[in-house]
Design an enzyme around this catalytic site. Structure first.
Site, PDB file in Angstrom:
ATOM      1  N   GLU A 106     -23.986  68.186  17.736  1.00 25.14           N
ATOM      2  CA  GLU A 106     -23.023  67.896  18.797  1.00 25.14           C
ATOM      3  C   GLU A 106     -21.938  68.968  18.867  1.00 25.14           C
ATOM      4  O   GLU A 106     -21.453  69.428  17.832  1.00 25.14           O
ATOM      5  CB  GLU A 106     -22.386  66.528  18.539  1.00 25.14           C
ATOM      6  CG  GLU A 106     -23.405  65.427  18.646  1.00 25.14           C
ATOM      7  CD  GLU A 106     -22.820  64.050  18.424  1.00 25.14           C
ATOM      8  OE1 GLU A 106     -21.580  63.905  18.424  1.00 25.14           O
ATOM      9  OE2 GLU A 106     -23.616  63.116  18.242  1.00 25.14           O
ATOM     10  N   CYS A 126     -25.000  65.139   7.352  1.00 23.39           N
ATOM     11  CA  CYS A 126     -23.924  65.378   6.376  1.00 23.39           C
ATOM     12  C   CYS A 126     -24.268  64.632   5.090  1.00 23.39           C
ATOM     13  O   CYS A 126     -24.800  63.516   5.139  1.00 23.39           O
ATOM     14  CB  CYS A 126     -22.581  64.894   6.915  1.00 23.39           C
ATOM     15  SG  CYS A 126     -21.198  65.264   5.795  1.00 23.39           S
ATOM     16  N   GLY A 177     -21.093  67.340  10.079  1.00 23.69           N
ATOM     17  CA  GLY A 177     -21.217  68.100   8.840  1.00 23.69           C
ATOM     18  C   GLY A 177     -19.902  68.380   8.149  1.00 23.69           C
ATOM     19  O   GLY A 177     -18.821  68.187   8.707  1.00 23.69           O
ATOM     20  N   SER A 209     -11.836  71.384   8.969  1.00 29.26           N
ATOM     21  CA  SER A 209     -11.590  70.016   8.506  1.00 29.26           C
ATOM     22  C   SER A 209     -12.542  69.685   7.355  1.00 29.26           C
ATOM     23  O   SER A 209     -13.750  69.886   7.464  1.00 29.26           O
ATOM     24  CB  SER A 209     -11.819  69.048   9.672  1.00 29.26           C
ATOM     25  OG  SER A 209     -11.604  67.721   9.252  1.00 29.26           O
ATOM     26  N   SER A 232      -9.343  65.267   5.545  1.00 28.42           N
ATOM     27  CA  SER A 232      -9.595  63.879   5.937  1.00 28.42           C
ATOM     28  C   SER A 232      -9.410  63.002   4.705  1.00 28.42           C
ATOM     29  O   SER A 232     -10.258  62.988   3.815  1.00 28.42           O
ATOM     30  CB  SER A 232     -11.019  63.741   6.478  1.00 28.42           C
ATOM     31  OG  SER A 232     -11.182  64.565   7.597  1.00 28.42           O
ATOM     32  N   ASN A 308     -13.164  54.825  15.704  1.00 29.17           N
ATOM     33  CA  ASN A 308     -14.081  54.720  16.832  1.00 29.17           C
ATOM     34  C   ASN A 308     -15.215  53.826  16.348  1.00 29.17           C
ATOM     35  O   ASN A 308     -15.910  54.212  15.396  1.00 29.17           O
ATOM     36  CB  ASN A 308     -14.655  56.117  17.102  1.00 29.17           C
ATOM     37  CG  ASN A 308     -14.531  56.522  18.536  1.00 29.17           C
ATOM     38  OD1 ASN A 308     -14.427  55.703  19.429  1.00 29.17           O
ATOM     39  ND2 ASN A 308     -14.566  57.822  18.742  1.00 29.17           N
ATOM     40  N   CYS A 351     -17.768  61.435  15.803  1.00 29.54           N
ATOM     41  CA  CYS A 351     -18.628  62.371  15.095  1.00 29.54           C
ATOM     42  C   CYS A 351     -20.066  61.848  14.951  1.00 29.54           C
ATOM     43  O   CYS A 351     -20.291  60.826  14.331  1.00 29.54           O
ATOM     44  CB  CYS A 351     -17.966  62.520  13.735  1.00 29.54           C
ATOM     45  SG  CYS A 351     -18.724  63.540  12.549  1.00 29.54           S
TER      46      CYS A 351
HETATM   47  N1  SAH Z   1     -16.691  66.546   7.503  1.00 32.34           N
HETATM   48  C1  SAH Z   1     -15.399  66.941   7.934  1.00 32.34           C
HETATM   49  C2  SAH Z   1     -15.350  67.379   9.379  1.00 32.34           C
HETATM   50  C3  SAH Z   1     -16.188  66.611  10.348  1.00 32.34           C
HETATM   51  S1  SAH Z   1     -15.773  64.904  10.567  1.00 32.34           S
HETATM   52  C4  SAH Z   1     -14.384  65.840   7.689  1.00 32.34           C
HETATM   53  O1  SAH Z   1     -14.773  64.732   7.392  1.00 32.34           O
HETATM   54  O2  SAH Z   1     -13.206  66.146   7.780  1.00 32.34           O
HETATM   55  C5  SAH Z   1     -14.383  65.075  11.645  1.00 32.34           C
HETATM   56  C6  SAH Z   1     -13.433  63.920  11.653  1.00 32.34           C
HETATM   57  O3  SAH Z   1     -14.009  62.801  12.346  1.00 32.34           O
HETATM   58  C7  SAH Z   1     -13.050  63.426  10.280  1.00 32.34           C
HETATM   59  O4  SAH Z   1     -11.650  63.420  10.132  1.00 32.34           O
HETATM   60  C8  SAH Z   1     -13.606  62.022  10.265  1.00 32.34           C
HETATM   61  O5  SAH Z   1     -12.860  61.191   9.466  1.00 32.34           O
HETATM   62  C9  SAH Z   1     -13.574  61.632  11.723  1.00 32.34           C
HETATM   63  N2  SAH Z   1     -14.434  60.510  12.056  1.00 32.34           N
HETATM   64  C10 SAH Z   1     -15.737  60.359  11.782  1.00 32.34           C
HETATM   65  N3  SAH Z   1     -16.198  59.177  12.254  1.00 32.34           N
HETATM   66  C11 SAH Z   1     -15.150  58.552  12.834  1.00 32.34           C
HETATM   67  C12 SAH Z   1     -14.986  57.309  13.492  1.00 32.34           C
HETATM   68  N4  SAH Z   1     -15.991  56.471  13.642  1.00 32.34           N
HETATM   69  N5  SAH Z   1     -13.756  57.009  13.979  1.00 32.34           N
HETATM   70  C13 SAH Z   1     -12.720  57.855  13.827  1.00 32.34           C
HETATM   71  N6  SAH Z   1     -12.810  59.056  13.214  1.00 32.34           N
HETATM   72  C14 SAH Z   1     -14.008  59.400  12.711  1.00 32.34           C
HETATM   73 FE1  SF4 Z   2     -19.494  64.036   6.782  1.00 35.57          FE
HETATM   74 FE2  SF4 Z   2     -17.033  64.258   7.850  1.00 35.57          FE
HETATM   75 FE3  SF4 Z   2     -18.752  62.350   8.702  1.00 35.57          FE
HETATM   76 FE4  SF4 Z   2     -17.669  62.146   6.287  1.00 35.57          FE
HETATM   77  S1  SF4 Z   2     -16.586  62.103   8.249  1.00 35.57           S
HETATM   78  S2  SF4 Z   2     -19.852  61.830   6.773  1.00 35.57           S
HETATM   79  S3  SF4 Z   2     -17.599  64.275   5.658  1.00 35.57           S
HETATM   80  S4  SF4 Z   2     -19.021  64.537   8.897  1.00 35.57           S
END
Ligand code: SAH
Ligand code: SF4
Length: 364
Positions: A106, A126, A177, A209, A232, A308, A351
């Site tokens: 994506e 991931c 990822g 991130s 995060s 989300n 994500c």
């Molecule tokens: N792996 C890295 C970067 C990609 S994820 C990381 O985790 O930082 C990017 C962001 O999307 C992260 O801060 C993660 O916590 C957030 N994210 C993933 N799924 C989510 C969801 N369902 N609702 C809100 N934020 C979410």
């Molecule tokens: Fe991977 Fe970031 Fe999703 Fe956690 S939030 S599973 S580290 S992509």
């Protein structure tokens, strides 16, 4: 500095930094000065093929022919958009891009005309397994090559150009990822994206991130990488963090926060903390207090992101009241924070959610 020849499958010109390209040319007896014209074609014009280039002098033209003809050794990276969705407010456009081996990732463009941000993926799937994340639920398939990361930036840039909009301003590595689990490819891709004679994204407009991969954070500090770091965090105790992020078992909070201090001291840069607000758990006032305690003395800005909803995770998103209360506690402790909008929720902006939906609808 990272060496692209380390990558097991160097299969596109977009995998190479300018200096790596110069070295490749030199190794084939072509003067490195020719790299500039090729670079301009790749990243200024964003060429999709390299045939009939009157601006290439014969040695370069010959090298490109050899390189591309010979078993497709250096073809261009050109992922196909298998989905292209715009949110109803017109502020978010999301692509699902298919890579050569059929993997899909994506890529999102967010923001206002002239201030667009590209959000790109760094891995197919991931390995970190965050329970609320659609990508985490997929598990890990493979790392992306630098060219596959750069190609996402190019895709956004071309899409903006086609809409008559200004180019990208910001780049965030917040797609599918974990960037610091794919460190070399990510740093090579960012070197390519920031090259002045090409895509020219300002390093100060780039955020990496991470879910908290300590060795990667320390390496970014040591190498003085000129990008912002977003961490995060989501929880302020190891026990709670482990229930949300199974991989955090390897990176205890005290060591993680120490790594942030090292990063802050080495780079002088503010750290951006990502915090997903989940009703009744991560949005509790006690968590906000513990977070403020944990971050004491660190130059940090906290981004609060309402959950989300994701298929397969029953947690619910925060309420406005709880979110505002959380923010107020941080403010009283002296920490600036931003409460994010749940932007683009109608195009599955979370994500990995679009890919997840495409796969489940194709099975249906
Ligand atoms: N792996 C890295 C970067 C990609 S994820 C990381 O985790 O930082 C990017 C962001 O999307 C992260 O801060 C993660 O916590 C957030 N994210 C993933 N799924 C989510 C969801 N369902 N609702 C809100 N934020 C979410
Ligand atoms: Fe991977 Fe970031 Fe999703 Fe956690 S939030 S599973 S580290 S992509």
């Amino acid at each position: 500095m990272s060496n692209p020849t380390e990558f097991p499958t160097l299969s596109s010109l977009h995998d190479l930094t300018l200096s790596a390209l110069e070295r490749k040319l030199l190794a084939s007896g072509v003067r490195p000065v020719h790299a500039r014209a090729l670079w301009r074609a790749l990243y200024r014009e964003m060429a999709t093929h390299l045939d009939d280039r009157p601006d290439f002098l014969p040695p370069l033209r010959h090298w490109v022919e050899e390189a591309t003809v010979e078993n497709g050794r250096f073809p261009l990276e050109e992922p196909e958009a298998v989905a292209d969705l715009k949110s109803s407010d017109g502020q978010t456009r999301k692509f699902l891009l298919r890579l050569r081996d059929g993997q899909t990732v994506e890529t999102v463009i967010m923001g206002y005309p002239g201030r667009s941000t590209a959000c790109v993926s760094t891995q197919a799937g991931c390995a970190m397994g965050c329970v609320f994340c659609a990508t985490g639920k997929m598990g890990f398939t493979r790392h992306l090559r630098p060219g596959e990361i750069v190609a996402q930036v190019l895709h956004c840039q071309r899409a903006l150009k086609a809409e008559g909009q200004a180019g990208l301003r910001n780049l965030v590595l917040m797609g599918m990822g974990e960037p610091l689990h794919n460190y070399d490819a990510v740093m090579t891709a960012l070197e390519i994206a920031t090259e002045r004679g090409g895509l020219n994204v300002a390093p100060s407009h780039i955020s990496v991130s991470t879910v908290g991969v300590i060795p990667g954070i320390l390496r970014m500090a040591r190498e003085n990488r000129p990008y912002h770091l977003a961490l995060s965090l989501h929880a302020a105790t190891d026990a709670e963090r482990m229930t949300l992020i199974p991989a955090s078992r390897r990176w205890p909070l005290n060591e993680l926060i120490a790594a942030c201090r090292t990063y802050g001291a080495a780079t002088g840069r503010r750290i951006f903390i990502g915090w997903t607000l989940i009703a009744g758990t991560t949005d509790a006032p006690a968590q906000a207090e513990r977070l403020a305690e944990l971050l004491k003395g660190i130059d940090a800005h906290i981004n609060l992101i309402p959950l989300n909803p994701t298929e397969g995770y029953e947690g619910e998103t925060t309420s406005d009241d709880a979110a505002q209360r959380f923010k107020a506690i941080l403010q009283a402790a002296g920490f600036p924070s931003t409460l994010r909008q749940r932007r683009g929720i109608d195009v599955a902006a979370g994500c990995g959610q679009l890919r997840g939906e495409m796969i489940s609808s194709s099975r249906a």
